[in-house]
Design a protein around this motif. Structure first.
Motif, PDB file in Angstrom:
ATOM      1  N   GLU A  80       9.134  -6.979 -15.116  1.00 45.94           N
ATOM      2  CA  GLU A  80       7.764  -7.484 -15.078  1.00 45.94           C
ATOM      3  C   GLU A  80       7.629  -8.749 -15.912  1.00 45.94           C
ATOM      4  O   GLU A  80       6.990  -9.719 -15.506  1.00 45.94           O
ATOM      5  CB  GLU A  80       6.798  -6.410 -15.581  1.00 45.94           C
ATOM      6  CG  GLU A  80       6.647  -5.244 -14.608  1.00 45.94           C
ATOM      7  CD  GLU A  80       5.821  -4.116 -15.193  1.00 45.94           C
ATOM      8  OE1 GLU A  80       5.504  -4.185 -16.397  1.00 45.94           O
ATOM      9  OE2 GLU A  80       5.514  -3.176 -14.441  1.00 45.94           O
ATOM     10  N   SER A  92      -1.222 -16.109  -9.304  1.00 47.79           N
ATOM     11  CA  SER A  92      -1.782 -14.786  -9.047  1.00 47.79           C
ATOM     12  C   SER A  92      -1.982 -14.574  -7.553  1.00 47.79           C
ATOM     13  O   SER A  92      -2.098 -15.529  -6.774  1.00 47.79           O
ATOM     14  CB  SER A  92      -3.123 -14.636  -9.757  1.00 47.79           C
ATOM     15  OG  SER A  92      -4.111 -15.440  -9.135  1.00 47.79           O
ATOM     16  N   ILE A  93      -2.027 -13.300  -7.152  1.00 51.68           N
ATOM     17  CA  ILE A  93      -2.242 -12.981  -5.741  1.00 51.68           C
ATOM     18  C   ILE A  93      -3.574 -13.554  -5.266  1.00 51.68           C
ATOM     19  O   ILE A  93      -3.669 -14.139  -4.187  1.00 51.68           O
ATOM     20  CB  ILE A  93      -2.202 -11.459  -5.520  1.00 51.68           C
ATOM     21  CG1 ILE A  93      -0.773 -10.943  -5.731  1.00 51.68           C
ATOM     22  CG2 ILE A  93      -2.687 -11.097  -4.120  1.00 51.68           C
ATOM     23  CD1 ILE A  93      -0.636  -9.453  -5.577  1.00 51.68           C
ATOM     24  N   ASN A 143       3.846 -17.053  -4.511  1.00 56.38           N
ATOM     25  CA  ASN A 143       3.550 -15.616  -4.567  1.00 56.38           C
ATOM     26  C   ASN A 143       3.676 -15.049  -3.160  1.00 56.38           C
ATOM     27  O   ASN A 143       2.753 -15.135  -2.348  1.00 56.38           O
ATOM     28  CB  ASN A 143       2.149 -15.353  -5.114  1.00 56.38           C
ATOM     29  CG  ASN A 143       1.947 -13.876  -5.432  1.00 56.38           C
ATOM     30  OD1 ASN A 143       2.273 -13.005  -4.628  1.00 56.38           O
ATOM     31  ND2 ASN A 143       1.421 -13.587  -6.609  1.00 56.38           N
ATOM     32  N   GLU A 145       3.770 -12.013  -2.076  1.00 54.93           N
ATOM     33  CA  GLU A 145       2.886 -10.889  -1.754  1.00 54.93           C
ATOM     34  C   GLU A 145       1.586 -11.371  -1.137  1.00 54.93           C
ATOM     35  O   GLU A 145       1.050 -10.760  -0.213  1.00 54.93           O
ATOM     36  CB  GLU A 145       2.564 -10.086  -3.015  1.00 54.93           C
ATOM     37  CG  GLU A 145       3.504  -8.937  -3.298  1.00 54.93           C
ATOM     38  CD  GLU A 145       2.970  -8.047  -4.401  1.00 54.93           C
ATOM     39  OE1 GLU A 145       1.895  -7.448  -4.222  1.00 54.93           O
ATOM     40  OE2 GLU A 145       3.619  -7.963  -5.453  1.00 54.93           O
ATOM     41  N   THR A 326       0.748  -4.842   0.198  1.00 59.04           N
ATOM     42  CA  THR A 326      -0.426  -5.408  -0.443  1.00 59.04           C
ATOM     43  C   THR A 326      -1.467  -5.751   0.625  1.00 59.04           C
ATOM     44  O   THR A 326      -1.149  -6.361   1.641  1.00 59.04           O
ATOM     45  CB  THR A 326      -0.037  -6.679  -1.224  1.00 59.04           C
ATOM     46  OG1 THR A 326       0.975  -6.333  -2.175  1.00 59.04           O
ATOM     47  CG2 THR A 326      -1.237  -7.270  -1.943  1.00 59.04           C
ATOM     48  N   GLU A 342      -1.142  -4.713  -5.566  1.00 58.40           N
ATOM     49  CA  GLU A 342       0.121  -5.199  -6.142  1.00 58.40           C
ATOM     50  C   GLU A 342       1.208  -4.159  -5.944  1.00 58.40           C
ATOM     51  O   GLU A 342       0.960  -2.962  -6.078  1.00 58.40           O
ATOM     52  CB  GLU A 342      -0.045  -5.500  -7.640  1.00 58.40           C
ATOM     53  CG  GLU A 342       1.178  -6.152  -8.283  1.00 58.40           C
ATOM     54  CD  GLU A 342       0.936  -6.489  -9.745  1.00 58.40           C
ATOM     55  OE1 GLU A 342       1.928  -6.558 -10.493  1.00 58.40           O
ATOM     56  OE2 GLU A 342      -0.230  -6.667 -10.148  1.00 58.40           O
ATOM     57  N   GLN A 343       2.407  -4.643  -5.603  1.00 60.12           N
ATOM     58  CA  GLN A 343       3.534  -3.751  -5.372  1.00 60.12           C
ATOM     59  C   GLN A 343       4.230  -3.392  -6.675  1.00 60.12           C
ATOM     60  O   GLN A 343       4.152  -4.117  -7.672  1.00 60.12           O
ATOM     61  CB  GLN A 343       4.541  -4.406  -4.432  1.00 60.12           C
ATOM     62  CG  GLN A 343       4.026  -4.605  -3.023  1.00 60.12           C
ATOM     63  CD  GLN A 343       3.683  -3.305  -2.341  1.00 60.12           C
ATOM     64  OE1 GLN A 343       4.468  -2.360  -2.355  1.00 60.12           O
ATOM     65  NE2 GLN A 343       2.504  -3.244  -1.731  1.00 60.12           N
ATOM     66  N   LYS A 352      -0.147  -0.631  -7.278  1.00 57.98           N
ATOM     67  CA  LYS A 352      -1.447  -0.670  -7.950  1.00 57.98           C
ATOM     68  C   LYS A 352      -2.546  -0.715  -6.889  1.00 57.98           C
ATOM     69  O   LYS A 352      -2.425  -1.415  -5.894  1.00 57.98           O
ATOM     70  CB  LYS A 352      -1.543  -1.890  -8.865  1.00 57.98           C
ATOM     71  CG  LYS A 352      -0.669  -1.805 -10.099  1.00 57.98           C
ATOM     72  CD  LYS A 352      -0.869  -3.018 -11.002  1.00 57.98           C
ATOM     73  CE  LYS A 352       0.031  -2.921 -12.239  1.00 57.98           C
ATOM     74  NZ  LYS A 352      -0.118  -4.106 -13.126  1.00 57.98           N
ATOM     75  N   PHE A 404      -8.499  -8.477  -4.341  1.00 54.94           N
ATOM     76  CA  PHE A 404      -7.290  -8.932  -5.017  1.00 54.94           C
ATOM     77  C   PHE A 404      -7.664  -9.468  -6.396  1.00 54.94           C
ATOM     78  O   PHE A 404      -8.640 -10.188  -6.549  1.00 54.94           O
ATOM     79  CB  PHE A 404      -6.594 -10.038  -4.200  1.00 54.94           C
ATOM     80  CG  PHE A 404      -6.005  -9.527  -2.918  1.00 54.94           C
ATOM     81  CD1 PHE A 404      -5.489  -8.254  -2.825  1.00 54.94           C
ATOM     82  CD2 PHE A 404      -5.985 -10.326  -1.798  1.00 54.94           C
ATOM     83  CE1 PHE A 404      -4.961  -7.773  -1.651  1.00 54.94           C
ATOM     84  CE2 PHE A 404      -5.453  -9.867  -0.606  1.00 54.94           C
ATOM     85  CZ  PHE A 404      -4.927  -8.587  -0.522  1.00 54.94           C
TER      86      PHE A 404
END
Length: 405
Positions: A80, A92-93, A143, A145, A326, A342-343, A352, A404
């Motif tokens: 992480e 960020s996503i 990102n 995701e 996601t 989030e994966q 998450k 998100f």
């Protein structure tokens, strides 16, 4: 055909950026074959910073064995932290999702025009297609995701060109996970986006047919590969792209077409594109089939391991997007409903989730962010939480991209 792209065989390994390594981690595989590096042995324990610096000189990513030397909890913290530090994964996503929306819409419009011209003059504008995929590759690096979530949630337009664009994204997302370099990723995405241009020569009534195909119709559909090659060859693309177009319907066990290639005979980029193509077709509504949930599609792909598709490649694809990707709307065992935001790179069934509806399917007064790796849910008095099933996009009026974070 020999490969310049390495696909790790052990699917339990965890991808870590080289500069994110920590002393005590066990490097089990690299982002390329061991023989292409100066390392003296296959597999080693990272001792100190000098080891990390040496690895980073030769590899962008490595694959760490979570079952050797380092406790899982410590390894997860290291991963992480390294991902937070990674310059290519720092957005960020939410931020990337909003940015990718604009770029994806622009790409979709450009691709639609390309396909319209294709139908008129039987030629594909590769220069435009390259401009289409470049910002998408940028998004994958920032990102992956976020872009993957966007593709799943985007309203489906005309199937062929939207499917082509989506397949390019899935292929790029998987390629990035495998540590493929930027230039090759662009070739992968370009090839995936144009590999079905030969479908333009197939009659619409056949493409729209709802019942099973007759033998002669199957032959006609399969001819799109040779049609695509003729069109793409005239555009002057690289040999890697041509091989991808020629082989994206070949299958690991030799059951594919047109040549019946198997295993390592299939070029690596074609293997990736074929898997991405199949997944997107599964989750997209077509004239003859309703879309599957991503979870069901992943389960079906799992059943194809070492048959239609290389087993380790399927596993890495699952690691990339998760069992519940996601953006998925999911129902928990408590009856509550939420959105996957989030994966978890290690525990694929425990992402998450933002919980939006309570057990009675009523909107909660306050949203709750739940990490399913916390086996006790939100406090010690709560029972364990897990995902019961994936719901359709838009279930209970939930718009996933609103949540998100």
């Amino acid at each position: 055909m020999m490969s310049d792209i390495y696909i790790p065989q052990d699917s339990s390994l965890i991808e870590v950026p080289s500069f994110g390594l920590q002393p005590g981690m066990y490097v089990a595989e690299l982002d390329r074959p061991w023989l292409e590096t100066p390392f003296a042995m296959q597999g080693f324990l990272v001792q100190d910073q000098s080891d990390i610096d040496y690895v980073a000189k030769h590899c962008t990513y490595v694959y760490v064995d979570p079952n050797r030397k380092v406790p899982l909890s410590d390894l997860q913290k290291h991963i992480e932290n390294s991902r937070k530090l990674a310059p290519k994964e720092k957005v960020s996503i939410k931020a990337e999702f909003n940015r990718a929306k604009v770029e994806f819409e622009s790409a979709a419009q450009a691709m639609e025009k390309v396909f319209q011209k294709l139908e008129k003059n039987n030629a594909v504008d590769v220069a435009v297609m390259q401009k289409v995929v470049t910002p998408l590759i940028d998004s994958v690096f920032r990102n992956r995701e976020a872009l993957a979530a966007l593709v799943r949630l985007k309203d489906k337009g005309t199937y062929i060109f939207h499917h082509s664009l989506a397949t390019a994204v899935w292929a790029a997302v998987l390629g990035r996970h495998l540590g493929i370099d930027r230039m090759t990723l662009e070739e992968l995405a370009l090839g995936a986006s144009i590999m079905d241009v030969g479908m333009s020569e197939i009659p619409d009534e056949l493409l729209q047919k709802q019942g099973p195909l007759e033998p002669h119709e199957i032959v006609e559909i399969r001819a799109h590969v040779s049609n695509s090659l003729k069109i793409v060859h005239k555009s002057g693309v690289s040999k890697k792209v041509l091989n991808l177009v020629a082989c994206h319907h070949e299958r690991h066990d030799g059951s594919g077409y047109p040549q019946g290639l198997s295993g390592s005979e299939i070029p690596p980029l074609a293997r990736i594109a074929g898997l991405a193509d199949t997944y997107d077709a599964m989750i997209t509504k077509r004239p003859y089939a309703e879309p599957r949930s991503s979870f069901d599609a992943i389960q079906e792909l799992s059943d194809m391991k070492d048959q239609a598709f290389q087993g380790s490649l399927v596993e890495h694809f699952i690691q990339t997007i998760g069992m519940f990707p996601t953006g998925s709307v999911v129902e928990l065992n408590t009856g509550e409903v939420g959105v996957v935001v989030e994966q978890n790179p290690i525990r694929r069934l425990k992402p998450k989730i933002v919980v939006i509806l309570d057990e009675n399917k009523q909107r909660r007064d306050k949203l709750a962010l739940v990490d399913l790796t916390d086996v006790n849910g939100r406090d010690s008095n709560q029972p364990s939480l897990w995902i019961r099933n994936e719901l359709s996009v838009g279930a209970y009026g939930i718009e996933p991209d609103d949540y998100f974070i």
